[in-house]
Scaffold this active site. Structure first.
Site, PDB file in Angstrom:
ATOM      1  N   LYS A  62      45.902  55.375   6.991  1.00  0.00           N
ATOM      2  CA  LYS A  62      44.475  54.678   6.821  1.00  0.00           C
ATOM      3  C   LYS A  62      43.409  54.969   6.895  1.00  0.00           C
ATOM      4  CE  LYS A  62      47.313  51.329   9.991  1.00  0.00           C
ATOM      5  NZ  LYS A  62      47.676  50.281   9.105  1.00  0.00           N
ATOM      6  N   HIS A  81      51.247  41.118  16.107  1.00  0.00           N
ATOM      7  CA  HIS A  81      50.878  41.697  14.484  1.00  0.00           C
ATOM      8  C   HIS A  81      51.938  41.695  13.466  1.00  0.00           C
ATOM      9  CE1 HIS A  81      47.258  43.016  16.622  1.00  0.00           C
ATOM     10  NE2 HIS A  81      48.116  44.010  17.431  1.00  0.00           N
ATOM     11  N   ARG A 108      53.502  47.684  -2.685  1.00  0.00           N
ATOM     12  CA  ARG A 108      54.707  47.381  -2.987  1.00  0.00           C
ATOM     13  C   ARG A 108      54.508  45.767  -3.094  1.00  0.00           C
ATOM     14  NH1 ARG A 108      55.423  44.730   2.095  1.00  0.00           N
ATOM     15  NH2 ARG A 108      54.468  45.959   3.566  1.00  0.00           N
ATOM     16  N   LYS A 132      43.481  52.794  16.111  1.00  0.00           N
ATOM     17  CA  LYS A 132      44.595  52.465  15.370  1.00  0.00           C
ATOM     18  C   LYS A 132      45.046  53.713  14.818  1.00  0.00           C
ATOM     19  CE  LYS A 132      43.571  48.511  12.490  1.00  0.00           C
ATOM     20  NZ  LYS A 132      43.278  47.943  11.135  1.00  0.00           N
ATOM     21  N   HIS A 167      43.482  37.212   8.843  1.00  0.00           N
ATOM     22  CA  HIS A 167      44.292  38.282   8.103  1.00  0.00           C
ATOM     23  C   HIS A 167      44.290  37.405   6.484  1.00  0.00           C
ATOM     24  CE1 HIS A 167      47.331  41.332   6.838  1.00  0.00           C
ATOM     25  NE2 HIS A 167      47.395  40.169   5.719  1.00  0.00           N
ATOM     26  N   GLU A 208      44.709  44.006   1.790  1.00  0.00           N
ATOM     27  CA  GLU A 208      44.806  43.503   3.136  1.00  0.00           C
ATOM     28  C   GLU A 208      43.543  43.447   3.492  1.00  0.00           C
ATOM     29  OE1 GLU A 208      49.263  43.260   5.042  1.00  0.00           O
ATOM     30  OE2 GLU A 208      47.864  44.613   6.093  1.00  0.00           O
ATOM     31  N   GLY A 226      53.479  47.995  11.066  1.00  0.00           N
ATOM     32  CA  GLY A 226      54.091  47.177  11.815  1.00  0.00           C
ATOM     33  C   GLY A 226      53.444  46.913  13.345  1.00  0.00           C
ATOM     34  N   GLY A 227      52.240  47.095  13.334  1.00  0.00           N
ATOM     35  CA  GLY A 227      51.377  46.913  14.401  1.00  0.00           C
ATOM     36  C   GLY A 227      51.626  48.082  15.521  1.00  0.00           C
TER      37      GLY A 227
HETATM   38  P1  ADP Z   1      53.064  43.614   6.266  1.00  0.00           P
HETATM   39  O1  ADP Z   1      53.207  42.959   7.667  1.00  0.00           O
HETATM   40  O2  ADP Z   1      52.750  45.061   6.193  1.00  0.00           O
HETATM   41  O3  ADP Z   1      52.160  42.717   5.628  1.00  0.00           O
HETATM   42  P2  ADP Z   1      55.463  42.716   5.399  1.00  0.00           P
HETATM   43  O4  ADP Z   1      55.586  41.485   6.171  1.00  0.00           O
HETATM   44  O5  ADP Z   1      55.639  42.336   3.779  1.00  0.00           O
HETATM   45  O6  ADP Z   1      54.502  43.484   5.401  1.00  0.00           O
HETATM   46  O7  ADP Z   1      56.903  43.369   5.794  1.00  0.00           O
HETATM   47  C1  ADP Z   1      56.821  44.419   6.743  1.00  0.00           C
HETATM   48  C2  ADP Z   1      57.616  45.445   6.560  1.00  0.00           C
HETATM   49  O8  ADP Z   1      58.781  45.085   7.639  1.00  0.00           O
HETATM   50  C3  ADP Z   1      58.141  45.810   5.353  1.00  0.00           C
HETATM   51  O9  ADP Z   1      57.235  46.419   4.524  1.00  0.00           O
HETATM   52  C4  ADP Z   1      59.481  46.422   5.394  1.00  0.00           C
HETATM   53  O10 ADP Z   1      59.268  47.850   5.810  1.00  0.00           O
HETATM   54  C5  ADP Z   1      60.096  46.021   6.840  1.00  0.00           C
HETATM   55  N1  ADP Z   1      60.966  44.772   6.485  1.00  0.00           N
HETATM   56  C6  ADP Z   1      60.729  43.513   6.718  1.00  0.00           C
HETATM   57  N2  ADP Z   1      61.966  42.777   6.316  1.00  0.00           N
HETATM   58  C7  ADP Z   1      62.837  43.986   5.762  1.00  0.00           C
HETATM   59  C8  ADP Z   1      64.022  43.817   5.192  1.00  0.00           C
HETATM   60  N3  ADP Z   1      64.888  42.537   5.364  1.00  0.00           N
HETATM   61  N4  ADP Z   1      64.628  44.956   5.004  1.00  0.00           N
HETATM   62  C9  ADP Z   1      64.097  46.077   5.272  1.00  0.00           C
HETATM   63  N5  ADP Z   1      62.869  46.074   5.600  1.00  0.00           N
HETATM   64  C10 ADP Z   1      62.001  45.154   5.954  1.00  0.00           C
HETATM   65  P1  ADP Z   2      49.815  47.687  10.150  1.00  0.00           P
HETATM   66  O1  ADP Z   2      49.839  48.802   9.408  1.00  0.00           O
HETATM   67  O2  ADP Z   2      50.408  47.608  11.422  1.00  0.00           O
HETATM   68  O3  ADP Z   2      50.173  46.461   9.515  1.00  0.00           O
HETATM   69  P2  ADP Z   2      46.933  46.783  10.111  1.00  0.00           P
HETATM   70  O4  ADP Z   2      45.700  47.482  10.004  1.00  0.00           O
HETATM   71  O5  ADP Z   2      47.467  46.038   8.736  1.00  0.00           O
HETATM   72  O6  ADP Z   2      47.955  47.456  10.612  1.00  0.00           O
HETATM   73  O7  ADP Z   2      46.886  45.585  11.170  1.00  0.00           O
HETATM   74  C1  ADP Z   2      47.719  44.491  11.403  1.00  0.00           C
HETATM   75  C2  ADP Z   2      47.149  43.488  11.952  1.00  0.00           C
HETATM   76  O8  ADP Z   2      46.241  43.695  13.351  1.00  0.00           O
HETATM   77  C3  ADP Z   2      46.206  42.612  11.227  1.00  0.00           C
HETATM   78  O9  ADP Z   2      46.996  41.760  10.396  1.00  0.00           O
HETATM   79  C4  ADP Z   2      45.303  41.709  12.320  1.00  0.00           C
HETATM   80  O10 ADP Z   2      45.844  40.895  12.739  1.00  0.00           O
HETATM   81  C5  ADP Z   2      44.922  42.847  13.355  1.00  0.00           C
HETATM   82  N1  ADP Z   2      43.871  43.730  13.066  1.00  0.00           N
HETATM   83  C6  ADP Z   2      43.789  44.779  12.448  1.00  0.00           C
HETATM   84  N2  ADP Z   2      42.540  45.419  12.337  1.00  0.00           N
HETATM   85  C7  ADP Z   2      41.765  44.643  12.974  1.00  0.00           C
HETATM   86  C8  ADP Z   2      40.351  44.564  13.472  1.00  0.00           C
HETATM   87  N3  ADP Z   2      39.425  45.444  12.957  1.00  0.00           N
HETATM   88  N4  ADP Z   2      39.947  43.514  14.124  1.00  0.00           N
HETATM   89  C9  ADP Z   2      40.589  42.370  14.626  1.00  0.00           C
HETATM   90  N5  ADP Z   2      42.001  42.375  14.302  1.00  0.00           N
HETATM   91  C10 ADP Z   2      42.490  43.521  13.580  1.00  0.00           C
HETATM   92 MG    MG Z   3      49.164  45.518   7.775  1.00  0.00          MG
END
Ligand code: ADP
Ligand code: ADP
Ligand code: MG
Length: 646
Positions: free
Chosen positions: A116, A234, A296, A158, A208, A274, A164-165
């Site tokens: 990140k 998250h 992806r 972070k 988001h 995002e 995955g939060g």
């Molecule tokens: P994000 O929350 O980062 O936007 P997604 O919601 O698209 O991403 O999915 C979160 C992550 O969870 C995916 O990148 C993958 O690693 C994992 N994941 C979710 N569902 C599955 C699945 N059915 N099989 C494998 N991995 C999964």
């Molecule tokens: P991950 O790789 O775990 O998906 P992200 O950076 O995409 O991490 O953040 C996951 C979630 O956390 C976002 O979808 C949002 O809900 C919250 N978030 C992330 N950054 C911020 C921020 N600067 N302020 C408020 N909420 C945030």
């Molecule tokens: Mg994310």
């Protein structure tokens, strides 16, 4: 175009990719673990190769075995789906070294977005707005605290390698900073082997909003935005496109920023940029900031497909095969509104605990798209993500699409495992969400109302009672009284944690009175089957001693066996077992400790989440068989309490 491709994934995404391949006449090769040998994606593919094992490490993460399978089966390309190897640049290198095409971005584009901090630096240079904060090399606690002070509270810590939060902590006040930093770092070290963190301004009323991009390696277009603000811990729950309240001006600004991000790294294929958006005062062109890029196809891509009419997997195949971008920006438009709800096997009242089980009955709504990797009779196993399906609806307006979502959820039938269906239904009816007032805190704020299983309606209990006692059969015209069952019968039903006593009184052939506490419901058999106090019977599924009633408020009702209940009374098991395979994170008790019912005894990490294991009763710890760091199987005994001597 390719003649054969291999899909290095399972579940709904593997099936989704195969669907498009079939339409394009492309031959498909599935790979599978031992437990997936008869899975839906294997059945759908033209050819299947076993990888062995059950856990991802023994199967879907074995890049070498997957590449061998591709070569042996004549595939020219590999589609990675999402998760597993999809964002692993070393896998991309290996695929290309084997003379195959990776259907996705280059290894260097994935590396550029992998951490990140580096991604934020890169985006800043490309002129993409990033969340104000500190993403430098200095990691000393005092220096980071000073940076937090300079950014201004609240701040978010972070993990740079996070996902995955995980490894993320919100800090509201300076005096909480040191502790939050230490716990974020240790979580990050454990989860990603990298304790490095960045500090960000915490955006209040955050939304988001992400932009779907598509590149050919040089140029990119965007396919508008998705709003994924409905999140729990998250993780996304319901997604929609377009974003409520979006204006043409803000959409153009976000789309342009996302395209800049993609072009800055020579992005090829489908990706998602995002953004975190300040939703406190409408959407503004200066109120969105880059968070991260997912290199992806995303889980929620179908809502974009629904509003643009584009098949994103088809585009992925075309561009990977060397074709130019199928459409220019001006040729893309938005038609209507779409929602996606993620249907999971999970126990919502128990804190969204992932569940397993055999899907004894599974039926999807007729007027919605259901992306799934399972069929009736399949098992949701503890080895993978417990997603059952994604339910996707499309309508001319947000209001119509949302009505279709509610209806589709009410028509979704799952029996054999607990699901989040009732929670999704409650969310789809939520007033603020219905009005388009979404932010990432919505679910957390209203969690109690969204997960409160209101007392089941007596008509539903009456139906369950008749089904469980076999009284719901159609009476024969000549049936006399004597042919009917005992005149009165008492039974106990269990809904969730509650036991409910009912009395069934047969009043004649085809007429039964059911008394629940001080309410009575008369069930009558007529031309259209049974009616309960005039209400038509709900669609339902009976299996053994349990019945699942479907509809807007789905309900699982079990019959309590009076003998088993007497035996179990007060016995409150003293053995704590692992509810699923996982990693023991911490153990909080030692032999000889006195514990009270509900105390946290240990933490098990499984299925991407941490689960607290609680004491089922008061007692003294007799034995601790689990140690932190150990990998355990489902059913493994972890902690035993001394026999209850009362
Ligand atoms: P994000 O929350 O980062 O936007 P997604 O919601 O698209 O991403 O999915 C979160 C992550 O969870 C995916 O990148 C993958 O690693 C994992 N994941 C979710 N569902 C599955 C699945 N059915 N099989 C494998 N991995 C999964
Ligand atoms: P991950 O790789 O775990 O998906 P992200 O950076 O995409 O991490 O953040 C996951 C979630 O956390 C976002 O979808 C949002 O809900 C919250 N978030 C992330 N950054 C911020 C921020 N600067 N302020 C408020 N909420 C945030
Ligand atoms: Mg994310």
């Amino acid at each position: 175009m390719f003649d054969t491709i291999l899909i290095a994934n399972r579940g709904e995404i593997a099936c989704r990719v195969i669907d498009t391949c079939r339409r394009l006449g492309v031959r498909t090769v599935a790979v599978h673990s031992d437990v997936d040998a008869t899975a839906r994606h294997v059945e759908m593919a033209d050819h299947a190769v076993s990888l062995g094992g059950a856990s991802p490490a023994e199967s879907y993460l074995r890049g070498d075995a997957i590449i061998d399978a591709a070569r042996a089966s004549g595939a020219q390309a590999i589609h990675p789906g999402y998760g597993f190897l999809s964002e692993n640049p070393d896998f991309v290198d290996a695929v290309e070294a084997a003379g195959l095409v990776f259907i996705g971005p280059s290894a260097s584009a994935i590396r550029a977005m992998g951490l990140k901090d580096a991604a934020k630096d890169l985006m800043q240079k490309a002129g993409v707005p990033v969340v104000p904060g500190y993403q430098g090399a200095e990691q000393a606690p005092d220096a980071l605290a000073a940076e937090a002070e300079a950014i201004g509270y609240p701040v978010l810590i972070k993990a740079v390698a996070g996902g995955g939060g995980k490894g993320m902590r919100l800090v509201e006040k300076p005096r909480d900073f040191a502790d939050a930093l230490a716990s974020a770092q240790s979580e990050a070290r454990a989860a990603f082997g990298n304790a490095h963190v960045l500090i960000e301004k915490y955006i209040t009323s955050p939304r988001h909003i992400e932009v779907q991009v598509f590149g050919d390696g040089t140029r990119a277009v965007h396919l508008f935005e998705r709003d994924c603000s409905l999140q729990r811990r998250h993780q996304k729950v319901i997604e929609e496109a377009p974003a409520p309240g979006m204006t043409d001006e803000v959409r153009a600004a976000m789309g342009a920023a996302a395209v800049r991000a993609a072009e800055a790294i020579g992005y090829k294929g489908a990706g998602t940029v995002e953004f975190i958006v300040d939703g406190s005062d409408g959407l503004r062109t200066d109120g969105f900031w880059f968070m991260e890029m997912n290199t992806r196809l995303q889980v929620e891509h179908p809502v974009t497909e629904a509003i643009t009419g584009v098949d994103l997997v088809e585009w992925q195949l075309q561009v990977a095969a060397g074709a130019p971008l199928p459409r220019a920006q001006e040729e893309l438009g938005i038609d209507g509104h779409a929602f996606e709800a993620r249907l999971y096997a999970e126990d919502v009242p128990a804190g969204f605990l992932p569940a397993t089980g055999r899907l004894s009955h599974l039926a999807f709504p007729p007027d919605a798209r259901a992306d799934t990797g399972v069929r009736s009779g399949d098992v949701i196993s503890p080895h993978y993500d417990p997603m059952i399906a994604k339910i996707i609806v499309h309508g001319p307006s947000r209001e119509v699409a949302l009505r279709k979502l509610r209806r589709a959820l009410a028509q979704t039938e799952v029996a054999g495992t607990v699901t989040n269906l009732a929670f999704l239904g409650a969310l789809a009816r939520h007033e603020g969400f219905s009005a388009g007032e979404v932010d990432t805190g919505l679910i957390g704020r209203d969690l109690d109302a969204l997960t409160d299983l209101s007392a089941p309606p007596p008509e539903a209990l009456a139906q369950a009672a008749l089904m469980l006692t076999g009284l719901d059969r159609a009476p024969e015209p000549l049936d006399g009284f004597a042919l009917w069952d005992a005149l009165a019968q008492d039974i106990t039903l269990r809904v969730g944690e509650d036991d409910i006593d009912l009395r069934l009184t047969v009043q004649g052939p085809g007429q039964v009175e059911v008394t629940v506490a001080d309410t009575s419901v008369v069930a009558r058999f007529g031309a259209n089957g049974w009616r309960y106090q005039g209400q038509a019977a709900r669609p339902a599924y009976l299996l053994g001693g349990g019945v699942t009633l479907f509809g807007a408020e789905p309900l699982v009702v079990e019959r309590v066996d009076p003998l088993a209940r007497a035996e179990g009374a007060g016995a409150g098991s003293g053995l704590v077992e692992a509810p699923m395979p996982g990693l023991v994170r911490s153990v909080f008790v030692a032999v000889g400790d006195t514990v009270a019912k509900g105390d946290r005894l240990a933490i098990l990490e499984a299925m991407k989440m941490e689960h607290a294991l609680l004491a089922a009763r008061d007692g003294i710890v007799a034995e601790v068989m689990a140690e932190a760091g150990a990998q355990v199987d489902a059913g493994a005994a972890l902690i035993r309490l001394e026999e209850d001597t009362e």
